[in-house]
Design an enzyme around this catalytic site. Structure first.
Site, PDB file in Angstrom:
ATOM      1  N   TYR A  92      -5.880   9.295   2.106  1.00  0.00           N
ATOM      2  CA  TYR A  92      -5.931   9.831   3.463  1.00  0.00           C
ATOM      3  C   TYR A  92      -4.662  10.634   3.722  1.00  0.00           C
ATOM      4  O   TYR A  92      -3.642  10.471   3.032  1.00  0.00           O
ATOM      5  CB  TYR A  92      -6.123   8.730   4.509  1.00  0.00           C
ATOM      6  CG  TYR A  92      -5.002   7.712   4.593  1.00  0.00           C
ATOM      7  CD1 TYR A  92      -3.842   7.980   5.317  1.00  0.00           C
ATOM      8  CD2 TYR A  92      -5.115   6.463   3.987  1.00  0.00           C
ATOM      9  CE1 TYR A  92      -2.819   7.050   5.413  1.00  0.00           C
ATOM     10  CE2 TYR A  92      -4.103   5.521   4.069  1.00  0.00           C
ATOM     11  CZ  TYR A  92      -2.952   5.813   4.791  1.00  0.00           C
ATOM     12  OH  TYR A  92      -1.937   4.897   4.879  1.00  0.00           O
ATOM     13  N   ASP A 134     -27.253 -20.664  18.096  1.00  0.00           N
ATOM     14  CA  ASP A 134     -28.488 -21.422  18.309  1.00  0.00           C
ATOM     15  C   ASP A 134     -28.577 -22.486  17.230  1.00  0.00           C
ATOM     16  O   ASP A 134     -28.126 -22.300  16.108  1.00  0.00           O
ATOM     17  CB  ASP A 134     -29.725 -20.520  18.319  1.00  0.00           C
ATOM     18  CG  ASP A 134     -29.931 -19.783  17.007  1.00  0.00           C
ATOM     19  OD1 ASP A 134     -28.995 -19.701  16.185  1.00  0.00           O
ATOM     20  OD2 ASP A 134     -31.041 -19.260  16.805  1.00  0.00           O
ATOM     21  N   HIS A 171       0.861  -1.185   0.000  1.00  0.00           N
ATOM     22  CA  HIS A 171       0.000   0.000   0.000  1.00  0.00           C
ATOM     23  C   HIS A 171       0.897   1.235   0.000  1.00  0.00           C
ATOM     24  O   HIS A 171       1.854   1.323   0.776  1.00  0.00           O
ATOM     25  CB  HIS A 171      -0.885  -0.056   1.254  1.00  0.00           C
ATOM     26  CG  HIS A 171      -1.408   1.258   1.721  1.00  0.00           C
ATOM     27  ND1 HIS A 171      -2.208   2.061   0.945  1.00  0.00           N
ATOM     28  CD2 HIS A 171      -1.267   1.911   2.903  1.00  0.00           C
ATOM     29  CE1 HIS A 171      -2.523   3.148   1.628  1.00  0.00           C
ATOM     30  NE2 HIS A 171      -1.966   3.082   2.818  1.00  0.00           N
TER      31      HIS A 171
END
Length: 844
Positions: free
Chosen positions: A261, A553, A223
């Protein structure tokens, strides 16, 4: 004495884990690191450290919240390891503006402080933004920069003082095991005995797992991260002299419309970019970590590919005009771990006791994951639900390198994309096909991929029936977002199920066989229900953890004295039952038990509706009446000459059966039922109709409505507890829990009759965010949208709450459940309805 524990990897995860175990009283811990301890050279060593806490996953958000809390508490010389500069996510498209509204909803649902900002407010908060480009933003004041390398060193120091032994420059060469249990870790300097081994090796986790014979489904990917030359607007600030991470005052910034970013490094900008081509890496090709590692030279830092960064640089200069006065000073392609579904890998290996992993964990979630693993090891379960992170969650096909490589790269590409919760995976597809698949394609099925299976959502062949729908069944208009990956055909398929008969593909649900002389004692010990019933009975029961909370369950169908079929939720259930069966067989050989997955070798049709009996009696001489096969019972039978197992149960609240057979007979069974069913109005129905009908009946879904954070009283499933049962896992803890819980899963109906929600939206009570939606669907039978939500136990039926959906408040009413057939009469007998249909609401 605590068990001998070896942690592999001294990065931010491994050192946090050592610290969490020490704080819980464990004292025999060795941490092995192949690199130098002062800078190990893995992902921690180069991670930019941005922590954005809010996530569409409650689990991931909670893990990040604890990481912020923990890093903020690690101090030396009055300085901690987290800089809470806040986080700012900006929108430059109208689609992203709406996405930030949805994300703001997540923040309110999970208890994160956040605020939506106008374009003007964004620029005021972050003055270097191009005000012409920004349309709005989301500000999270408690986000910030993690000083991961500093935290790692401080954790090493304090855990060493507490007795943890660290071995640096020590590669792991093997994992010793005996009788399916780990016994030690081999290094060039010898074998270190161990009762517990936890691999926190990061992108080297695949290789460590291979030494243990354990598949680790992660892919290392590079990256891009770059630093600029000095930004004149940031120059000559006093804060620039502080250490990395502390030399920032602006919020960390996300520009997700361009996969970018940003953060400050004093007078420089750091830029992270996800918009480039995927760059997969094989960790084994990197060789051993050298003795000397520095910030410029480490195994996880690969050569920068400037040509891949060109679009990012152009977009950055457009968003932040101050960067036009700079150049790229330095860059690298840093290695991070990605997985098929984007989540971390946590938990014990399915087939090797004592071998645990905490892999594909980013700095954002590091301390949270470490605490979760420590709780699993010391008290048996994490306080945060980590079911979606379990190593054992993947199906066998999802562990293949081909699947892992393709899907992990896809997750890298999509990391900042706006994805709809119902959006189907594009590739790989058609990995697992039920025997009905050909017929479903002929009927125009719209498929989604679930666990590798192709699962029909609706059938285009039923579109013509929309013209025949009574007015009270016609679908309402939806907003654009909730209308995506939805079809009004679902209204037809629910109408047919309630008023005639429908055929559903239930093949994708997990089916296991538990058999052997110890089968009864195994299930009796693990479950809350009484399975000592006669063969032919079905028991709905819960599996609890030691803390009395729900781990799953299941339906346990007793087919013979020592043979049960289990209807389960996930591959994790198979691993749990298999491990417990193995342990029981070792402890008591006369009570041996085996567990076998029969899902792929069998198939299942759900045949439900008031006319289902008319259909079934036309193709079998076996007795399917109430007397011969009562509700919640099972028997062997023959249908159209095909041997089947018929289970009298229903997820949709109508009379009928789940009909199972081996895969070889599947298409013939479908064809036989479909042929005789046509005169009775039979239609194929998909998962969209199924989910709507399920919610009308109040049936919960594990992993969505209920998780390991909840107990049976909170979740509304305490009826699955056998009152007179002597003992089972979790009983003692359950008896200490309040039967009047402080929170409950409650049923809501939308007051205006048409506004949809999809799940995870915040619910407001007395103008305060008080809970969140788990599941939602339009209830065609009751003519209203339905939502289930976790709310304070003090909220009672009849009260009004508000659900926030993309910034808009929608009023809803807390309603008694089930919404449909509370007397259970429809499940217990077939009551054919003649066309034309009367409004079903009048019969409720």
């Amino acid at each position: 004495m605590s068990p001998k524990t070896v942690i592999i990897g001294a990065g931010i995860v491994g050192t946090n884990l050592a610290d969490e175990l020490i704080s819980r009283g464990w004292n025999d811990i060795t941490v092995i690191e192949q690199g130098p301890l002062n800078l190990p050279g893995g992902s921690t060593s180069h991670a930019p450290g941005l922590v954005f806490q809010t996530n569409g996953s409650k689990t991931m958000t909670q893990l990040a919240q604890y990481t912020v809390q923990k890093l903020s508490s690690i101090e030396m010389d009055g300085q901690n390891c987290f800089n809470d500069v806040g986080g700012l996510e900006i929108a430059t498209t109208l689609e992203r503006v709406e996405e930030l509204k949805r994300k703001y909803g997540y923040a309110k649902s999970w208890g994160i402080k956040a605020r939506l900002l106008s374009a003007e407010e964004c620029v005021e908060m972050y003055p270097y933004l191009n005000k012409e480009a920004v349309l709005g933003g989301l500000h999270t004041p408690n986000d910030g920069l993690a000083l991961a390398a500093r935290a790692t060193q401080l954790l090493i120091e304090r855990t060493r003082q507490a007795g943890v032994k660290y071995l640096e420059l020590t590669p792991v060469t093997g994992i010793e095991q005996t009788n399916s249990h780990v016994t030690g870790v081999t290094t060039p300097n010898g074998t270190i005995p161990a009762d517990i081994v936890i691999s926190c090796a990061g992108f080297w986790g695949v290789e460590v797992g291979a030494m243990a014979g354990v598949s680790i489904p992660l892919l290392p990917l590079a990256h891009q991260y770059a630093k600029t030359t000095t930004v004149p607007a940031l120059a000559n600030r006093e804060i620039n002299t502080l250490p990395n991470g502390r030399n920032a005052i602006l919020p960390i910034l996300r520009h997700q419309d361009q996969d970018l970013y940003y953060r400050e490094h004093g007078e420089q900008y750091g830029i992270g970019y996800y918009g480039h081509r995927p760059m997969p890496v094989r960790a084994a090709d990197l060789g051993l970590t050298p003795k000397h590692v520095d910030e410029q030279n480490m195994p996880s830092r690969l050569k920068f590919t400037a040509e891949d960064f060109e679009p990012a640089w152009k977009a950055s200069q457009e968003l932040l005009p101050a960067l036009r006065e700079t150049e790229v000073a330095d860059g690298f392609n840093g290695i991070f771990s990605f997985t098929p579904d984007g989540g971390p890998l946590i938990g014990q290996a399915p087939s090797l006791d004592g071998f645990y992993v905490a892999e594909a964990v980013w700095v954002t979630h590091s301390a949270g994951v470490a605490r979760a693993i420590a709780e699993i090891l010391t008290i048996g379960a994490s306080q945060i639900d980590v079911a979606e992170c379990e190593l054992s969650r993947f199906e066998e096909i999802q562990l293949s390198r081909e699947y892992v490589d393709e899907t992990s790269q896809q997750n890298f590409v999509e990391i900042y994309d706006i994805l709809h919760p119902l959006q189907p995976r594009e590739s790989p597809r058609n990995l697992r096909l039920s025997p009905f698949h050909t017929r479903q394609r002929e009927l125009g099925a719209f498929f989604r991929e679930v666990g590798g299976w192709e699962q029909p959502s609706w059938y285009e062949a039923n579109a013509e029936l929309l013209k025949s729908l009574p007015n009270e069944w016609k679908p309402v208009e939806r907003d654009a977002w909730s209308a995506r990956f939805y079809s009004p055909i679902a209204a037809v398929e629910t109408w047919k199920t309630r008023n005639a008969v429908a055929i559903y593909d239930m093949t994708t649900f997990h089916r296991f066989e538990v058999f052997g002389p110890g089968a009864v004692s195994l299930l009796q010990r693990l479950s809350t229900g009484d399975v000592t019933v006669r063969p032919g009975s079905i028991t709905y029961t819960l599996l609890l953890n030691k803390d009395g909370r729900i781990r799953s369950d299941i339906f346990a169908s007793r087919l013979d004295t020592d043979l049960f079929q289990i209807g389960a939720n996930s591959a994790t259930d198979l691993v749990y039952l298999s491990r417990e069966a193995r342990h029981q067989s070792q402890r008591s050989p006369s009570q041996w038990t085996q567990v076998r997955d029969i899902t792929g070798s069998t198939c299942c049709i759900g045949l439900w509706g008031p006319r289902s009996f008319d259909v079934i009696k036309a193709i079998t001489t076996d007795d399917f009446s109430n007397n011969a096969l009562p509700y919640m019972h099972v028997k062997k039978a023959t249908i159209a000459g095909i041997p089947v197992t018929a289970l009298r149960k229903s997820y949709v609240g109508e009379f009928g059966w789940e009909i199972q057979t081996s895969a070889e007979y599947g298409q013939r069974l479908w064809d036989a039922i479909f042929h005789v069913g046509k005169p009775h109005g039979l239609t194929a129905a998909g998962r969209s109709a199924f989910n709507a009908l399920r919610l009308e009946k109040g049936y919960r879904t594990f992993g969505t409505d209920i998780t390991t954070e909840h107990d049976p009283f909170e979740a509304g499933v305490s009826f699955a507890i056998a009152d007179k049962k002597e003992d089972y896992v979790g009983k003692a803890a359950l008896e200490r829990r309040s039967k009047k819980p402080i929170r409950r899963l409650q049923c809501l109906t939308i007051n205006d009759g048409h506004s949809m929600v999809l799940g995870k939206e915040p619910v407001y009570y007395n103008n305060q965010a008080a809970g969140y939606v788990t599941n939602a669907a339009f209830g065609f039978t009751i003519r209203k949208p339905i939502a289930y939500a976790w709310l304070p136990g003090t909220v009672v039926e009849g009260e009004t709450v508000e659900i926030e959906y993309f910034g808009r408040k929608i009023q809803a009413t807390v309603t008694s459940e089930p919404l449909y057939d509370a007397q259970m009469s429809r499940l217990h007998e077939s009551t054919p309805i003649l066309e034309p249909q009367k409004p079903l609401k009048s019969r409720l």
